[in-house]
Design a protein around this motif. Structure first.
Motif, short mmCIF file in Angstrom:
data_model
loop_
_atom_site.label_atom_id
_atom_site.label_comp_id
_atom_site.label_asym_id
_atom_site.label_seq_id
_atom_site.Cartn_x
_atom_site.Cartn_y
_atom_site.Cartn_z
N VAL A 175 57.69 0.81 44.14
CA VAL A 175 57.73 0.58 42.70
C VAL A 175 58.17 1.83 41.93
O VAL A 175 57.91 1.98 40.75
N GLU A 176 58.86 2.71 42.61
CA GLU A 176 59.18 4.03 42.04
C GLU A 176 59.92 3.95 40.71
O GLU A 176 59.71 4.78 39.82
N ASN A 177 60.77 2.94 40.54
CA ASN A 177 61.57 2.89 39.31
C ASN A 177 60.77 2.50 38.07
O ASN A 177 61.32 2.54 36.96
N ILE A 178 59.50 2.15 38.19
CA ILE A 178 58.70 1.90 36.99
C ILE A 178 57.60 2.94 36.80
O ILE A 178 56.80 2.84 35.86
N LEU A 179 57.58 3.97 37.63
CA LEU A 179 56.59 5.04 37.46
C LEU A 179 56.97 5.90 36.27
O LEU A 179 58.15 6.10 36.00
N PRO A 180 55.97 6.45 35.57
CA PRO A 180 56.30 7.38 34.48
C PRO A 180 57.07 8.58 35.05
O PRO A 180 56.82 9.02 36.17
N GLU A 181 57.99 9.08 34.27
CA GLU A 181 58.81 10.20 34.71
C GLU A 181 57.97 11.41 35.11
O GLU A 181 58.29 12.13 36.04
N ASP A 182 56.85 11.62 34.41
CA ASP A 182 56.02 12.78 34.70
C ASP A 182 54.89 12.50 35.69
O ASP A 182 53.97 13.32 35.83
N ALA A 183 54.95 11.37 36.39
CA ALA A 183 53.94 11.11 37.43
C ALA A 183 54.02 12.20 38.48
O ALA A 183 55.11 12.65 38.85
N THR A 184 52.87 12.63 38.96
CA THR A 184 52.85 13.59 40.05
C THR A 184 53.12 12.83 41.33
O THR A 184 52.49 11.81 41.60
N ARG A 185 54.08 13.31 42.11
CA ARG A 185 54.46 12.66 43.37
C ARG A 185 53.90 13.46 44.53
O ARG A 185 54.16 14.65 44.64
N VAL A 186 53.12 12.77 45.36
CA VAL A 186 52.47 13.40 46.51
C VAL A 186 53.01 12.75 47.77
O VAL A 186 52.86 11.54 47.96
N HIS A 187 53.65 13.55 48.61
CA HIS A 187 54.21 13.07 49.88
C HIS A 187 53.31 13.55 51.01
O HIS A 187 53.08 14.76 51.14
N LEU A 188 52.79 12.60 51.79
CA LEU A 188 51.90 12.93 52.90
C LEU A 188 52.62 12.63 54.21
O LEU A 188 53.30 11.61 54.33
N GLU A 189 52.41 13.51 55.17
CA GLU A 189 53.09 13.37 56.46
C GLU A 189 52.10 13.56 57.59
O GLU A 189 51.33 14.54 57.61
N PHE A 190 52.11 12.63 58.54
CA PHE A 190 51.29 12.73 59.75
C PHE A 190 51.93 13.78 60.66
O PHE A 190 53.10 13.68 60.99
N VAL A 191 51.16 14.79 61.04
CA VAL A 191 51.67 15.82 61.97
C VAL A 191 51.10 15.55 63.36
O VAL A 191 51.84 15.46 64.33
N ASP A 192 49.77 15.43 63.43
CA ASP A 192 49.10 15.03 64.67
C ASP A 192 47.76 14.41 64.29
O ASP A 192 47.48 14.25 63.10
N GLU A 193 46.95 14.09 65.27
CA GLU A 193 45.71 13.37 65.01
C GLU A 193 44.82 14.03 63.97
O GLU A 193 44.10 13.36 63.23
N HIS A 194 44.86 15.35 63.88
CA HIS A 194 43.98 16.07 62.96
C HIS A 194 44.70 16.79 61.83
O HIS A 194 44.05 17.44 61.02
N THR A 195 46.01 16.67 61.76
CA THR A 195 46.79 17.48 60.81
C THR A 195 47.71 16.61 59.96
O THR A 195 48.40 15.74 60.47
N ARG A 196 47.69 16.91 58.66
CA ARG A 196 48.58 16.26 57.72
C ARG A 196 49.28 17.34 56.89
O ARG A 196 48.68 18.35 56.54
#
Length: 163
Positions: A132-153
């Motif tokens: 739904v990215e095209n309806i988010l407010p322009e100043d929304a904070t964007r947080v990208h999370l990535e799986f690295v391993d079982e205990h690490t992000r």
């Protein structure tokens, strides 16, 4: 518009809780005091991006706990949205939305997105925000999370509101 980026590696629940406290201080409390409440035009929105298992719900739970929400915050995957009462003025509601099952932004609009985002007393965390990215407010904070391993992000925060 200035975009600030922050990156963290999280390796434990304790580190996630500490990061949530830092996030609330820097992206919710601090922007309010810098810009002033009268200048904010809508809810504070955090858009969460990442694959299944990357930690979107865990991060949301840690932030909710930091904000003093006593209820158990669980993923709203099947019901799309959960609303929690906040006792920290000027905010009154923490809204947790999961867009995994939505096919497009029209479905989010049908759930009352416009009213939610217009209410300055709301804090909104939205998982699977890429849907739904095209309806988010322009100043929304964007947080990208990535799986690295079982205990690490790996968490990357993109903030375009100058805070």
């Amino acid at each position: 518009m200035r975009i600030r980026t922050q990156q963290k590696i999280i390796t434990s629940a304790r580190a996630l809780d500490a990061f949530a406290r830092e996030y609330v201080r820097n992206h919710i409390v601090r922007p309010r005091s810098i810009r002033g409440e009268g200048n904010r035009k809508h809810a504070m929105v955090t858009a969460l991006f990442g694959d299944m298992g990357s930690g979107k719900t865990s991060f949301t739970q840690a932030v909710a706990k930091t904000l003093g929400i006593k209820s158990t915050v669980i993923s709203p995957t099947f019901i799309i949205e959960r609303v929690y009462k906040i006792e920290k003025p000027p905010f009154s509601h923490f809204i947790h939305i999961d867009c995994y099952r939505l096919s497009d932004n029209a479905e989010l609009k049908a759930l009352g997105w416009g009213d939610m985002v217009r209410n300055k007393s709301n804090i909104i965390f939205i998982e699977w925000a890429e849907r739904v990215e095209n309806i988010l407010p322009e100043d929304a904070t964007r947080v990208h999370l990535e799986f690295v391993d079982e205990h690490t992000r790996k968490i990357k925060i993109f903030n375009s509101n100058g805070s």
